[in-house]
Every structure is written in structure tokens, then in C-alpha cells.
Design a protein around this motif. Structure first.
Motif, PDB file in Angstrom:
ATOM      1  N   LEU A  41       6.577   1.642   8.789  1.00 42.77           N
ATOM      2  CA  LEU A  41       5.453   1.088   8.049  1.00 42.77           C
ATOM      3  C   LEU A  41       4.333   0.840   9.053  1.00 42.77           C
ATOM      4  CD1 LEU A  41       4.489  -0.003   5.289  1.00 42.77           C
ATOM      5  CD2 LEU A  41       5.293  -2.248   6.033  1.00 42.77           C
ATOM      6  N   VAL A  42       3.195   1.503   8.867  1.00 46.78           N
ATOM      7  CA  VAL A  42       2.094   1.434   9.823  1.00 46.78           C
ATOM      8  C   VAL A  42       0.867   0.867   9.139  1.00 46.78           C
ATOM      9  CG1 VAL A  42       0.588   2.791  11.332  1.00 46.78           C
ATOM     10  CG2 VAL A  42       2.970   3.420  11.075  1.00 46.78           C
ATOM     11  N   CYS A  43       0.273  -0.157   9.741  1.00 51.47           N
ATOM     12  CA  CYS A  43      -0.942  -0.792   9.214  1.00 51.47           C
ATOM     13  C   CYS A  43      -2.152  -0.097   9.839  1.00 51.47           C
ATOM     14  CB  CYS A  43      -0.941  -2.278   9.539  1.00 51.47           C
ATOM     15  SG  CYS A  43      -2.344  -3.127   8.817  1.00 51.47           S
ATOM     16  N   ASP A  44      -3.067   0.367   8.981  1.00 50.76           N
ATOM     17  CA  ASP A  44      -4.240   1.095   9.472  1.00 50.76           C
ATOM     18  C   ASP A  44      -5.377   0.166   9.884  1.00 50.76           C
ATOM     19  OD1 ASP A  44      -3.107   3.630   9.132  1.00 50.76           O
ATOM     20  OD2 ASP A  44      -3.614   3.617   7.005  1.00 50.76           O
ATOM     21  N   SER A  45      -5.544  -0.958   9.168  1.00 52.27           N
ATOM     22  CA  SER A  45      -6.654  -1.847   9.462  1.00 52.27           C
ATOM     23  C   SER A  45      -6.312  -3.257   9.004  1.00 52.27           C
ATOM     24  CB  SER A  45      -7.909  -1.365   8.729  1.00 52.27           C
ATOM     25  OG  SER A  45      -8.926  -2.334   8.817  1.00 52.27           O
ATOM     26  N   LEU A  46      -6.688  -4.238   9.794  1.00 54.88           N
ATOM     27  CA  LEU A  46      -6.457  -5.629   9.427  1.00 54.88           C
ATOM     28  C   LEU A  46      -7.713  -6.275   8.844  1.00 54.88           C
ATOM     29  CD1 LEU A  46      -4.383  -6.813  12.494  1.00 54.88           C
ATOM     30  CD2 LEU A  46      -3.559  -6.291  10.211  1.00 54.88           C
ATOM     31  N   PHE A  47      -8.790  -5.498   8.689  1.00 57.73           N
ATOM     32  CA  PHE A  47     -10.073  -6.054   8.277  1.00 57.73           C
ATOM     33  C   PHE A  47     -10.256  -6.116   6.771  1.00 57.73           C
ATOM     34  CE2 PHE A  47     -10.890  -4.461  12.591  1.00 57.73           C
ATOM     35  CZ  PHE A  47     -11.183  -5.677  13.178  1.00 57.73           C
ATOM     36  N   SER A  48      -9.258  -5.734   5.993  1.00 58.31           N
ATOM     37  CA  SER A  48      -9.366  -5.843   4.546  1.00 58.31           C
ATOM     38  C   SER A  48      -8.172  -6.631   4.026  1.00 58.31           C
ATOM     39  CB  SER A  48      -9.417  -4.453   3.910  1.00 58.31           C
ATOM     40  OG  SER A  48      -8.245  -3.739   4.216  1.00 58.31           O
ATOM     41  N   SER A  49      -8.311  -7.120   2.809  1.00 56.83           N
ATOM     42  CA  SER A  49      -7.237  -7.920   2.244  1.00 56.83           C
ATOM     43  C   SER A  49      -6.905  -7.358   0.876  1.00 56.83           C
ATOM     44  CB  SER A  49      -7.694  -9.371   2.124  1.00 56.83           C
ATOM     45  OG  SER A  49      -6.675 -10.150   1.564  1.00 56.83           O
ATOM     46  N   PRO A  50      -5.709  -6.903   0.619  1.00 55.43           N
ATOM     47  CA  PRO A  50      -4.576  -6.775   1.533  1.00 55.43           C
ATOM     48  C   PRO A  50      -4.764  -5.576   2.468  1.00 55.43           C
ATOM     49  CG  PRO A  50      -3.969  -5.936  -0.626  1.00 55.43           C
ATOM     50  CD  PRO A  50      -5.359  -6.498  -0.758  1.00 55.43           C
ATOM     51  N   PRO A  51      -4.161  -5.618   3.642  1.00 61.34           N
ATOM     52  CA  PRO A  51      -4.351  -4.523   4.604  1.00 61.34           C
ATOM     53  C   PRO A  51      -3.703  -3.227   4.123  1.00 61.34           C
ATOM     54  CG  PRO A  51      -2.742  -6.098   5.424  1.00 61.34           C
ATOM     55  CD  PRO A  51      -3.318  -6.677   4.180  1.00 61.34           C
ATOM     56  N   PRO A  52      -4.387  -2.088   4.315  1.00 62.31           N
ATOM     57  CA  PRO A  52      -3.803  -0.805   3.923  1.00 62.31           C
ATOM     58  C   PRO A  52      -2.699  -0.396   4.904  1.00 62.31           C
ATOM     59  CG  PRO A  52      -5.930  -0.465   4.946  1.00 62.31           C
ATOM     60  CD  PRO A  52      -5.734  -1.945   4.833  1.00 62.31           C
ATOM     61  N   CYS A  53      -1.522  -0.064   4.361  1.00 64.00           N
ATOM     62  CA  CYS A  53      -0.400   0.375   5.176  1.00 64.00           C
ATOM     63  C   CYS A  53       0.129   1.682   4.618  1.00 64.00           C
ATOM     64  CB  CYS A  53       0.712  -0.671   5.174  1.00 64.00           C
ATOM     65  SG  CYS A  53       0.225  -2.218   5.956  1.00 64.00           S
TER      66      CYS A  53
END
Length: 163
Positions: A41-53
Motif C-alpha cells: 500500500l503506497v501513499c502518493d500524497s499527504l496533502f489531501s484528505s483522505p490521502p490517495p493510496c
């Protein structure tokens, strides 16, 4: 790159391995699905809520990250030339060590200059043979830029990383 248990968000926007949208799911559900499918499971960006994974084949995410950083390093500037010195009558173990060093340097994007120090004029043929053997063994890792140059007290050849 944030992967698997490093992701701290309670919910994630999950994308499947084939690019299909799986919607917003809890972190625990996403990790369980990744384990079940033997994926990361890889998270692409933490700048949005919920983060896209996204779900990625196991190990592929790290490999993509390494390739991207390597490409960035190569684009960042000219490759450095590292010199490895040898003697014409090298032992097999020492030869293997120098070969591993050269492969590591070529894999990191550096060029390698092999220099064989000669003590007398009769060692030129042995030095040339040694350099030809090195070039043959490094065929997968790099391509030679110059021909083998035997002159005076040394023989040399430069090898660039294979692209």
C-alpha cells in the motif's frame, strides 16, 4: 514515499493495482487487502484528505523510487570518473573484488577508469589481456568509452555506465 504501516491516516482513497477506484476505505481495511493480495500500500500524497493510496506489486514501489532517484542523479550533472588501480598479475580474489567495486560504481551512474600499473615494458600484453577480461565481465554493466591505451608505465581504459 510512505508505504504500508507507515501510513497514519485513518481513512485513505484507495486505487487498485489495475487503476480501478476502490473508494474511501479505512487504513486497516486497505492494509488487510494489500496483505491478502500480496501487494504494498503506497501513499502518493499527504496533502489531501483522505490521502490517495494505491496497491502496487510487492517491491515495485521501492524499485520505482530507486529508478527515479538514479535518473535524477544522472540528470543532475556529469558522471564522475572513478579510478580503479590494478596490477597485471592480480590474484583471482582481488580481481573479483575490483569487479564488484566497478559494478557498484557503474550502477550508481559513475564512469570507471581502470589503470593497470606496469613495472617493466614486458607487462604490457598481460595488462591488455587483464583489461579485455574486465571489459568482457562488465559487458552488462557498462560500455567502454575509449580503447585500451598502453603507454609507458600504465595501461588504461574508461568504462561508462550502460544506459
Amino acid at each position: 514515499m510512505i508505504m504500508n504501516e507507515q501510513i497514519k491516516a485513518s481513512e485513505v482513497r484507495l486505487t487498485g493495482a489495475d487503476g480501478e477506484d476502490l473508494g474511501i476505505v479505512s487504513r486497516a481495511e486497505a492494509l488487510e487487502l494489500a496483505r491478502k493480495l500480496r501487494m504494498d500500500l503506497v501513499c502518493d500524497s499527504l496533502f489531501s484528505s483522505p490521502p490517495p493510496c494505491r496497491l502496487v506489486a510487492r517491491g515495485a514501489a521501492k524499485q520505482q523510487k530507486n529508478e527515479a532517484s538514479r535518473a535524477e542523479r544522472l540528470a543532475g550533472g556529469a558522471a564522475k570518473v572513478k579510478e580503479l588501480r590494478l596490477t597485471p598479475h592480480i590474484e583471482d580474489h582481488d580481481y573479483d573484488t575490483k569487479l564488484r567495486q566497478a559494478e557498484k560504481l557503474l550502477a550508481s551512474g559513475n564512469a570507471v577508469q581502470f589503470v593497470v600499473k606496469l613495472t617493466n615494458s614486458k607487462e604490457g600484453a598481460a595488462a591488455k589481456g587483464l583489461l579485455e577480461r574486465l571489459l568482457k565481465d562488465l559487458n552488462a554493466s557498462g560500455r567502454r568509452e575509449t580503447g585500451i591505451q598502453v603507454s609507458g608505465k600504465q595501461a588504461a581504459v574508461k568504462v561508462n555506465p550502460a544506459q
